[in-house]
Each structure stands twice: as C-alpha cells, then as structure tokens.
Design an enzyme around this catalytic site. Structure first.
Site, PDB file in Angstrom:
ATOM      1  N   LYS A  48       0.833  -1.201   0.000  1.00 39.25           N
ATOM      2  CA  LYS A  48       0.000   0.000   0.000  1.00 39.25           C
ATOM      3  C   LYS A  48       0.869   1.252   0.000  1.00 39.25           C
ATOM      4  O   LYS A  48       0.660   2.165  -0.796  1.00 39.25           O
ATOM      5  CB  LYS A  48      -0.903  -0.036   1.237  1.00 39.25           C
ATOM      6  CG  LYS A  48      -2.136   0.815   1.106  1.00 39.25           C
ATOM      7  CD  LYS A  48      -3.005   0.681   2.353  1.00 39.25           C
ATOM      8  CE  LYS A  48      -3.770  -0.627   2.378  1.00 39.25           C
ATOM      9  NZ  LYS A  48      -4.380  -0.906   3.670  1.00 39.25           N
ATOM     10  N   ARG A 118      -3.367   3.043   8.472  1.00 37.64           N
ATOM     11  CA  ARG A 118      -3.646   1.893   7.605  1.00 37.64           C
ATOM     12  C   ARG A 118      -2.481   0.923   7.606  1.00 37.64           C
ATOM     13  O   ARG A 118      -1.335   1.328   7.479  1.00 37.64           O
ATOM     14  CB  ARG A 118      -3.875   2.357   6.163  1.00 37.64           C
ATOM     15  CG  ARG A 118      -4.671   3.610   6.044  1.00 37.64           C
ATOM     16  CD  ARG A 118      -4.691   4.129   4.622  1.00 37.64           C
ATOM     17  NE  ARG A 118      -5.367   3.234   3.696  1.00 37.64           N
ATOM     18  CZ  ARG A 118      -5.393   3.433   2.381  1.00 37.64           C
ATOM     19  NH1 ARG A 118      -4.739   4.445   1.835  1.00 37.64           N
ATOM     20  NH2 ARG A 118      -6.041   2.586   1.608  1.00 37.64           N
ATOM     21  N   ARG A 385      -3.405  -1.362  -6.429  1.00 38.12           N
ATOM     22  CA  ARG A 385      -2.589  -2.578  -6.301  1.00 38.12           C
ATOM     23  C   ARG A 385      -2.973  -3.506  -7.448  1.00 38.12           C
ATOM     24  O   ARG A 385      -4.042  -3.343  -8.061  1.00 38.12           O
ATOM     25  CB  ARG A 385      -2.844  -3.274  -4.960  1.00 38.12           C
ATOM     26  CG  ARG A 385      -4.272  -3.727  -4.802  1.00 38.12           C
ATOM     27  CD  ARG A 385      -4.506  -4.385  -3.461  1.00 38.12           C
ATOM     28  NE  ARG A 385      -5.930  -4.547  -3.240  1.00 38.12           N
ATOM     29  CZ  ARG A 385      -6.475  -4.732  -2.060  1.00 38.12           C
ATOM     30  NH1 ARG A 385      -5.736  -4.772  -0.976  1.00 38.12           N
ATOM     31  NH2 ARG A 385      -7.776  -4.895  -1.929  1.00 38.12           N
ATOM     32  N   ARG A 667       6.030 -49.897 -16.461  1.00 37.96           N
ATOM     33  CA  ARG A 667       6.796 -50.408 -15.329  1.00 37.96           C
ATOM     34  C   ARG A 667       6.366 -51.830 -15.017  1.00 37.96           C
ATOM     35  O   ARG A 667       5.175 -52.121 -14.900  1.00 37.96           O
ATOM     36  CB  ARG A 667       6.569 -49.528 -14.103  1.00 37.96           C
ATOM     37  CG  ARG A 667       7.310 -50.050 -12.884  1.00 37.96           C
ATOM     38  CD  ARG A 667       7.113 -49.161 -11.686  1.00 37.96           C
ATOM     39  NE  ARG A 667       5.747 -49.223 -11.184  1.00 37.96           N
ATOM     40  CZ  ARG A 667       5.321 -48.493 -10.146  1.00 37.96           C
ATOM     41  NH1 ARG A 667       6.123 -47.639  -9.566  1.00 37.96           N
ATOM     42  NH2 ARG A 667       4.080 -48.608  -9.736  1.00 37.96           N
ATOM     43  N   SER A 813      13.971 -42.902 -14.880  1.00 42.31           N
ATOM     44  CA  SER A 813      12.821 -42.123 -14.446  1.00 42.31           C
ATOM     45  C   SER A 813      12.876 -42.074 -12.922  1.00 42.31           C
ATOM     46  O   SER A 813      12.814 -43.105 -12.257  1.00 42.31           O
ATOM     47  CB  SER A 813      11.522 -42.776 -14.905  1.00 42.31           C
ATOM     48  OG  SER A 813      10.429 -42.073 -14.372  1.00 42.31           O
TER      49      SER A 813
HETATM   50  P1  ADP Z   1      -7.775  -2.499   3.425  1.00 37.97           P
HETATM   51  O1  ADP Z   1      -6.346  -2.859   3.255  1.00 37.97           O
HETATM   52  O2  ADP Z   1      -8.513  -3.420   4.292  1.00 37.97           O
HETATM   53  O3  ADP Z   1      -8.428  -2.202   2.111  1.00 37.97           O
HETATM   54  P2  ADP Z   1      -7.476   0.339   3.775  1.00 37.97           P
HETATM   55  O4  ADP Z   1      -6.340   0.860   4.537  1.00 37.97           O
HETATM   56  O5  ADP Z   1      -7.343   0.403   2.309  1.00 37.97           O
HETATM   57  O6  ADP Z   1      -7.772  -1.126   4.256  1.00 37.97           O
HETATM   58  O7  ADP Z   1      -8.709   1.180   4.280  1.00 37.97           O
HETATM   59  C1  ADP Z   1     -10.049   0.790   4.427  1.00 37.97           C
HETATM   60  C2  ADP Z   1     -10.954   1.801   3.770  1.00 37.97           C
HETATM   61  O8  ADP Z   1     -10.736   3.105   4.280  1.00 37.97           O
HETATM   62  C3  ADP Z   1     -10.712   1.868   2.283  1.00 37.97           C
HETATM   63  O9  ADP Z   1     -11.927   1.963   1.618  1.00 37.97           O
HETATM   64  C4  ADP Z   1      -9.925   3.138   2.129  1.00 37.97           C
HETATM   65  O10 ADP Z   1     -10.142   3.707   0.871  1.00 37.97           O
HETATM   66  C5  ADP Z   1     -10.468   4.013   3.242  1.00 37.97           C
HETATM   67  N1  ADP Z   1      -9.454   4.980   3.657  1.00 37.97           N
HETATM   68  C6  ADP Z   1      -8.233   4.702   4.152  1.00 37.97           C
HETATM   69  N2  ADP Z   1      -7.538   5.829   4.388  1.00 37.97           N
HETATM   70  C7  ADP Z   1      -8.333   6.860   4.037  1.00 37.97           C
HETATM   71  C8  ADP Z   1      -8.172   8.288   4.043  1.00 37.97           C
HETATM   72  N3  ADP Z   1      -7.043   8.854   4.424  1.00 37.97           N
HETATM   73  N4  ADP Z   1      -9.197   9.025   3.628  1.00 37.97           N
HETATM   74  C9  ADP Z   1     -10.339   8.427   3.222  1.00 37.97           C
HETATM   75  N5  ADP Z   1     -10.569   7.113   3.208  1.00 37.97           N
HETATM   76  C10 ADP Z   1      -9.568   6.318   3.604  1.00 37.97           C
HETATM   77 MG    MG Z   2      -7.774  -1.001   0.807  1.00 37.17          MG
HETATM   78 MG    MG Z   3       8.274 -46.982  -6.276  1.00 36.45          MG
END
Ligand code: ADP
Ligand code: MG
Ligand code: MG
Length: 922
Positions: A48, A118, A385, A667, A813
């Site tokens: 991320k 996060r 991603r 075999r 083999s």
């Molecule tokens: P996951 O890995 O479980 O997807 P995330 O870190 O991506 O977790 O976050 C969960 C949710 O929160 C996602 O929908 C993400 O877009 C939202 N989110 C995370 N950080 C922010 C932020 N700074 N502002 C707005 N929404 C956020």
């Molecule tokens: Mg996410």
């Molecule tokens: Mg054998």
C-alpha cells in the site's frame, strides 16, 4: 475541504526539526507531487505504502501522509515490542510536513487535521490487518471541525465511525481480547446503531440526524467503558499511536497468522503502517467512495468495472453494509440496472476516474484494483494494487494485454499462476440438471465453477467437517477475516450480503474458489444454524449446489460436469505461447486407454509411467493373480500367468493405440504380493470357497507373505527376479501387443521400466531377460519394434552408483515418491502423525511429498544425473511421481537437466505451463 497550501510558521519549524532527525530512515513521506518512496520499495514500505508513493510520483491526486517501514515492525518484535528510538521524532517530522501541505494541524481545536492509520504488508492480505479512519477527533477538535465544515452531521458520523473502528481494532483485537460470538465490541456497537435505526424507522445509516449521531456517540462510549473497562481516548496523539501500535499488534494476531500460514507468507516480512490525511466521502451528496478494477476481475473482460456509494466512507463498500451501485453503465447487470452509476450522477468525476485508471493500468502494465473517494466534488485516489482475479480472468487478461502490446507474450505466460489453470480444469454444474433444479436464491457470481456441499454456518464447523472428509459449503451473512480458515476448508462460499468487492469475493477470487455473494433473499441465522428463504428452511448438513459462474444456488446435489478447457480460446492461445518457450517434455501417468486419451488431449507427449499392478486388480483377472500367488510350484504359477497374459496384452494394446506415435513407459510389477490378497478372516473364508483352497492354507500363505517392513521388502525388481516368470509374462504381453500393432502399421514406442533397482546387477539380470523375451516375440511376429529398457531411480544407492547403472539403462525415471521416502527415511503412509506438526511449527517449510525437497532428495537426483550422463551423454531422464505436476518441482527439473516430467492427466496442462515459466525465468 482537503485544500493544499497555506504555510504556518509552526509548520516550518517542525520541518526543520525533521531534517535533523538522525539514524536509519524509518519514515517515508508522500504528498504534494513528491514521495520518498516508489513502487519498487514494496518490501520496505508494504504494497500500500509503495503504491501510494508511486501514485504521488506520477501526479495522481493522493492525500498526503507517511509510511512507517516494515523494518520497524520486525524490530518491534525482535526488541520486546519496543519501537526504535528514532521512530517518534521521524514520525512527528513527517506529520508536520503533512500538516503544512494540508494547512491544518493534528489536534488543533480551530483547524484540525484528521488522519487514517492503515496497515499494509508486502503482499496484500485482504482485510487481515486493520485500518482506523478519522483519527484525531476529540472533544476539543470536534467543535472546530463543525465550525469549519458547517456540517455537524458529517463530523458526528465520522466520530461514531472512529469510535467503532478504534474500539474494535485497537482496544479489543490488538489487546488480545477474544470475546464470545456476538459479544465483540463491534457487534455491540452495531446493535446500538441498528437500534437507533429501528426506533426511528430509518432504512439506511445516512438517515440518522446530527442529534441521533451525537447521542449514539455517547451511547458508544458508555458501552465501551462498560465492556472494556477503559475510556475511549480523547487525546489525538494517544489515538494515533494507539492505531499504529494496533497495526503492528495485528501482525501477530490469530487471523493474520492463520492467513499467512495458508498463503505461506513468512513472519519476518512484517507490515508497514501508513498514516494519511483523511479525505471524506461522507460530507454529503457531492461526496462518495468506491472500489474499482481496471478490468473485470471475474471474467477478465477489458471493461472498467467497479462499485461506489454516495455519501459514505471507504469501508462501507468493502464491508458490504450497503449494497453498492455500479460505477458505470457498462457494469450494470439484471440485478443492478435500477441503481444509478457514478457515470450518471457525477459525470465529470467519472471521466477523471476513468482517465486515472487507464493511466494506472498503463503504468503498472497490469490490472489494478483501486480505491477512491470523492470529497465535495474532488477526486482522491487512496490505493492501487495489482488486482486479484480468478484463473479464467487471469488467462483472458494476459492474452488480451499481450495482443494490445501492453506486455509481451513471455510476460503474459508468466502472469498466470500454473495453479490458476486448475480452475479451468475444474468441474461445472451440468446445465441439463441445472435447468430442472430447484433454485433457492440468486447472488453475485464472485468465484466461478460449480460446487456441491453440505451447509455449515461458521468457519470452525467448516474446518471440522472438512477434516472428517465432508464436503461443505460455508454459508454466512458476510465473511470477515475471522472466517478465512473455514473458507479455505469449504468447497464453496455463499453469503447473503456484500458485493463483488466484499471480503468473501476477494478471498475466494484469490483462491479460485467457487463463491456467491449478496444472495439477499437468504435469511441466514448462524445461531439457529438455518437459512430461511421464501418460507422454506434449510438446516445444517443439508446439501446444496452452487453455480459460481452464474451466481445461482440450488437445492440438493446436482451432477458436476468435467472441465473442457479447450472451449476457451484465450486458454488455448496462452498454452500455445507457453509451448513456444518450453523445452521440458511433459508426459503422463496413465494405466488405462481412457486416461491416456484424456492426457493426450491435454497435451501429454507420451506416458511416463504406466503401472501394471493396477491392471492386476480388474475383477476379471484378480482370480488368476491370486492363483499365481497361492501356487507353490513354478508350473502352477506359469499356468496362472498364462491366464493373465491375454488380459495384459489387451490392456497394452489399448494404451499403445491411445498413445500411438508417442513413447509409453511401462513399469513391471512393483508392489509386494500380499497387496493382492484380502486380509480379514471373513474375506479369506469367502476367497477359500472361490478358489477351492482351504482357509488354513490361505491363512498360512498370508502369514508367509507378511513382512515387517513391506516398503523395503520383496517388491519391485526383487519380485521380478525371484519370480522371473512374472517378468517374462509381462514383457511378453508388452512385446506381443507392440508387435501386433506394429504389424498393423500403428507406431508403437514401448519403454520397459524396471522398478526399485539398488544394484546394477539387478538391472543387468532383468535387462537380459527382457531382451531375450523381446527377441523371441519379435521373431514370432516377424517384426521389429524399437523398444528400450530403463530403470526407475527410487533408491539412494541407485543415485550414488548411477555411473554403473547407466551402463545397463537406456533411460532413467526418478520415482520421486519413493525416492523421498528412502532419502528422508520417511514413510508417506505414516508421516501423517507428525508431518502436519512439522509444517505448522516451521520445522519443515512444506510437505516433501508435494513439493520436491530440493536440498536433500534433489541433491541425490543431481548426483544421479551427473554420473549417469558421464557414462551416457544422451541418457534420457525424467521424473514420475506426484512431483511431476507440482510447479516448483517442475522448475527444479528444468533447471537440473531433466528431459521430461510425468504427472496425472489433469495436471498435464499445469506441468506444461510450469515448464514454460521455468524456461522463461531461466
Ligand atoms: P484495506 O487494506 O482493508 O483495504 P485500507 O487501509 O485500504 O484497508 O482502508 C479501508 C478503507 O478506508 C478503504 O476503503 C480506504 O479507501 C479508506 N481509507 C483509508 N484511508 C483513508 C483516508 N485517508 N481518507 C479516506 N478514506 C480512507
Ligand atoms: Mg484497501
Ligand atoms: Mg516406487
């Protein structure tokens, strides 16, 4: 709201302090067009964090923030759960930079900055780690934010979310509290929220007023105090570090550990933490949030695909709390056509989003899974991603991207995991039976293929039933990371709630598992263990069938149809490309003409192992086999063998025909003779009647055949030497079949394989016998058949003396199943008692019977190859045994001078593909 710029004096001072912070770099800043990190730094910044940095670098709008490295996580655990001293000053300095860009300060009563905390490991672990949004809201900052935004409803909505997430993730889970089912703090707070909605007759979360929310927040805090005996923290810094700590804690949480085990992610990798300024999708009707894929992850079709919710925060879409709308009109289905798309509601934003997703896909050269939020008419990207996809989609995307020249054909081949082909090789619900079946519900097709199983309602049951050998389907309202072990154990997953980007869909897609989500007609009562739907009730243990390709749930068990991969044009194309790179040959293990034909259809280039003992068990001949075993004289045995000969000959004719023009490695008899006799007194009695032999006699014979360690006893070539009449009969049957077909102009290439050779003299003796019989038969038929005689290498001694054995052998083999047993001193039949423990506790990385032990067994193989080829430069060498269909083992074979692998028919495409990838990787 998230406007950039506006310097404060204090901010400038903090930035200076940042440059002074010494020591290793633990904190990486990103924002305002510049980032310390980049996509290649996934190991350090987590997926991320690295991708947030990369997006900033290519001028995509991302809220500023910083990433605390995975190294901190590793050090934290090494160092008795303490942070390195440099972390705090570095984090504070980075926070100051964010404050400067945002023109707001964290904890400031007038103009507060809020952040999200996060987690982000190297490879995505969907939903496994935790995220806390709206960190920084306190009794001091709330009034300031209300004044600034003029939107009290939004602020209190954000606050109640913070309280819910924080108490769940930080105060409960990270503290290691494991409440009973239904007693988790999250559930308690959710029930309080549902209560308010019910009391006021609200349908949706967005119906709650400011006052409702305000009161709800008070209720929440009281419940928390009552349940967890702690106050919800009212200090922004305590919230921030609490959140960061919780991310690190969750790395060692039960769920994360179990997911890592399944996915084989090493513990040392650690997770990073991203602290990022909040943008808000819940400020009103000009705000929104969503999740999208640059191509359809279920079909692979090259159409931008996603889901969004107006006036909501990110987690709403993923959690499946509200049913999301399609992002664009192209993505509408029968079930969603009445919902408005982002394309319709916010056309300008949609166009911007569309351009960004195109840019991202072009930049990463792969399908992206993206998260976005619209705050007051402004678009922000929150994550990108490489998107998970099922096998079918992976194949289509790879081929289409190569045709678009986004990638080359070699990259396309490397894009698809060999295991993903497996999905196409999986069964589907028989359409004829499906037409007549009783449909229980419709849902979203989240994972393809067909599956049948018995209903279970929780993950632990799924696991327990599956361990007993039951086929189960896990049925839930929605799944969460707690359910991962049960989802893994189940044949398929069915949820009543959630969309195509819900947890269940994401996880199933990653595994290529049949899955249906959002089957909203189902009322799932996990406590009562029943589903009610349209007045009908289905209980635990009842059978249902899922068509995951269409999203249909049916009553009872429907017949499943075998796979037909060749009907998929993208698959065919990709396999063709793969074969261009591949040098390793792929053969099959087959004992019947039918298996041989199936394998040949899948691209097998011959039979690498035809086990003759399976033919001995046929009901029409087992009697002759037993007669042979029971006979005490050579004459008697010969008489019985003469009865067997025509059967064997017919078998070989069928197999040779199915493999005409390709080599067939046969075999000679391998297992110890006692395997052909029954063991219980009851069975022996009925056999004694059948054979006209006394019970006592049978019993005595059985006793005489008994061995303390049959694995190392009278079997393999030893049997063929001691009872040479058996070898003679088998060679005669093979050669008669071959001669007859050759006479009929069918091209036959028999390769006679002597099993379990430990000493060259064993092989020399049986080779001489084989040649003698073959000569006679060829003279009888007056034809020449180009046959060879080789050996199976399955004993360490054979490997070590390979320079002697090669003199007598036309080919090798490796029987890697037995070679693993004998090199490791490990009985495959008894390893069940400790091998799982070994793997669970990291003593062994994996099961050596599934993936070849390259350091041990592999070392013996290398010796055998080297010594053998010294004697015969062109000695043909292959492997048979389970490893022939295991991608990692196939790669080992490619890299160690082996000419072919042989595997079961359904693994042939996977082995072909793995071999192509091995060639490309080298
Ligand atoms: P996951 O890995 O479980 O997807 P995330 O870190 O991506 O977790 O976050 C969960 C949710 O929160 C996602 O929908 C993400 O877009 C939202 N989110 C995370 N950080 C922010 C932020 N700074 N502002 C707005 N929404 C956020
Ligand atoms: Mg996410
Ligand atoms: Mg054998």
């Amino acid at each position: 709201m998230a406007t950039m710029g506006k310097k404060t004096k204090k901010g400038a001072r903090d930035v200076k302090a940042a440059t002074k912070a010494r020591g290793p770099k633990y904190v990486y800043f990103f924002g305002a067009g510049k980032a310390d990190g980049k996509a290649e730094m996934k190991n350090l910044l987590g997926g991320k964090g690295a991708n947030l940095a990369e997006m900033v670098n290519i001028n995509i709008p991302v809220p500023p923030g910083f990433t605390i490295t995975t190294e901190v996580c590793t050090r934290y655990y090494k160092n008795n759960r303490k942070y390195p001293a440099e972390l705090k000053p570095q984090a504070e300095a980075a926070l100051a930079k964010v404050e400067k860009i945002m023109g707001r300060k964290f904890g400031d009563p007038e103009n507060p900055l809020l952040v999200s905390v996060r987690s982000g490991a190297r490879s995505s672990m969907p939903g496994m780690m935790e995220t806390v949004l709206n960190v920084g809201l306190t009794s001091k900052t709330i009034p300031g934010l209300i004044k600034k935004t003029g939107n009290g409803r939004f602020v209190y909505d954000a606050y109640r979310r913070l309280i819910m997430m924080y108490s769940d993730v930080v105060m409960e889970k990270a503290s290691g509290i494991e409440p009973a089912e239904g007693h988790a703090i999250r559930h308690k707070l959710e029930r309080a929220l549902e209560g308010v909605k019910k009391d006021n007759g609200y349908k949706s979360d967005t119906d709650l007023t400011v006052d409702d929310l305000k009161k709800l927040c008070d209720t929440f805090r009281a419940i928390i105090k009552d349940t967890l005996h702690k106050n919800f923290p009212d200090d922004p810094m305590e919230q921030l570090w609490g959140g960061i700590g919780a991310v690190f804690q969750s790395w060692m949480g039960k769920r994360a550990v179990s997911y890592r085990k399944i996915e084989k992610i090493p513990e040392e990798w650690g997770t990073a933490v991203n602290v990022q300024s909040m943008v808000f999708g819940n400020t009103g009707d000009t705000s929104a949030t969503g999740v999208a894929f640059t191509r359809n992850p279920a079909t692979g079709e090259n159409i931008f695909f996603g889901e969004w919710l107006p006036n909501a925060q990110g987690e709403d879409v993923v959690a499946g709390i509200r049913t999301p709308n399609p992002v664009n009109n192209a993505g509408k289905t029968e079930d969603t056509k009445h919902l408005s798309s982002l394309e319709e509601v916010m056309p300008k934003i949609y166009r911007e989003l569309f351009a960004i997703q195109k840019k991202l896909e072009k930049h990463y050269k792969d399908m992206q899974d993206i998260e976005f939020t619209v705050e007051d008419g402004r678009l922000w990207m929150l994550q990108t991603r490489v998107g998970k996809r099922n096998g079918q989609a992976a194949i289509r995307m790879a081929v289409e991207m190569a045709r678009q020249k986004l990638i080359d054909s070699g990259t396309a081949v490397l894009r698809v995991k060999p295991e993903q082909l497996d999905e196409l090789l999986h069964p589907s619900v028989d359409p004829a039976a499906e037409k007549k079946a009783v449909e229980i519900a419709k849902g979203l097709p989240a994972g393809p293929g067909g599956a049948e199983g018995r209903i279970v309602f929780n993950a632990d049951d799924a696991e327990a039933w599956a361990r007993r050998g039951e086929k189960v389907i896990l049925v839930r309202n929605e799944t969460s990371p707690e359910d991962v072990h049960g989802m893994h154990a189940a044949q398929a997953i069915l949820t009543a709630k959630g969309g195509m980007t819900s947890h269940a869909a994401l996880v199933a897609r990653g595994w290529g598992k049949c899955c249906i989500v959002g089957a909203s007609a189902l009322n799932v009562d996990a406590n009562k263990k029943e589903i009610s739907v349209h007045g009908k009730v289905y209980r635990e243990g009842e059978w249902i069938t899922l068509n995951g390709t269409k999203g249909r749930v049916y009553e009872g068990r429907l017949p499943l149809k075998p796979a037909d991969p060749d009907s998929n044009a993208w698959y065919k194309e990709l396999m063709k490309w793969g074969d261009r790179f591949r040098t390793l040959k792929v053969m099959t293990n087959a004992d019947t003409p039918n298996d041989a034909a199936v394998a040949r259809n899948f691209g097998a280039q011959g039979i690498g192992l035809c086990r003759t003992e399976h033919m001995f068990f046929g009901p029409d001949r087992i009697k002759a086999v037993r007669e042979m075993i029971l006979s005490d004289t050579l004459e008697g045995r010969k008489k019985a063998l003469a009865k067997l000969l025509p059967f064997q000959k017919v078998d070989f004719i069928g197999i040779f025909k199915a493999m005409a023009g390709l080599p067939v490695t046969i075999r000679l008899l391998d297992p110890p003779l006692h395997e052909f006799l029954p063991h219980t007194d009851e069975e022996l009695r009925s056999l004694s009647v059948d054979m006209g032999v006394s019970f006592e006699q049978l019993k005595a014979k059985n006793k005489s055949l008994h061995e303390a360690n049959p694995m190392l006893g009278l079997r393999g070539c030893r049997l063929g030497i001691v009872y040479s009449e058996i070898s003679e009969m088998q060679v005669r049957a093979i050669m008669e079949a071959a001669c007859e077909l050759t006479r009929d102009k069918v091209k036959v290439i028999p390769e006679i394989m002597i099993p379990l050779v430990g000493h060259v003299n064993e092989l020399a003796l049986l080779r001489k016998l084989t040649n003698a019989v073959a000569d006679i038969v060829q003279k009888e038929y007056k034809v020449k058949v180009p046959y060879t005689v080789g050996t199976m290498i399955e004993l360490p001694r054979a490997c070590i003396t390979s320079d002697e054995i090669a003199v007598q052998s036309d080919f090798y083999s490796f029987g890697t199943n037995d070679l693993t047993q004998t090199v490791y001193g490990l009985s495959r039949d008894d390893a069940g008692g400790f091998l799982p423990y070994y793997i669970e506790n990291g003593i062994l990385k994996g099961d050596p019977f599934i993936t070849l032990d390259q350091d041990g067994v592999g070392a013996f193989m290398r010796i055998a190859v080297e010594k053998g080829r010294k004697i015969k430069k062109d000695l043909k060498i292959g492997i048979c045994g389970e490893h022939g269909g295991d991608p990692k083992s196939v790669e080992f074979c490619h890299n160690n001078g082996i000419d072919y692998v042989s595997c079961s028919p359904f693994r042939v495409p996977i082995a072909r593909f793995a071999a192509a990838q091995a060639a490309l990787k080298k």
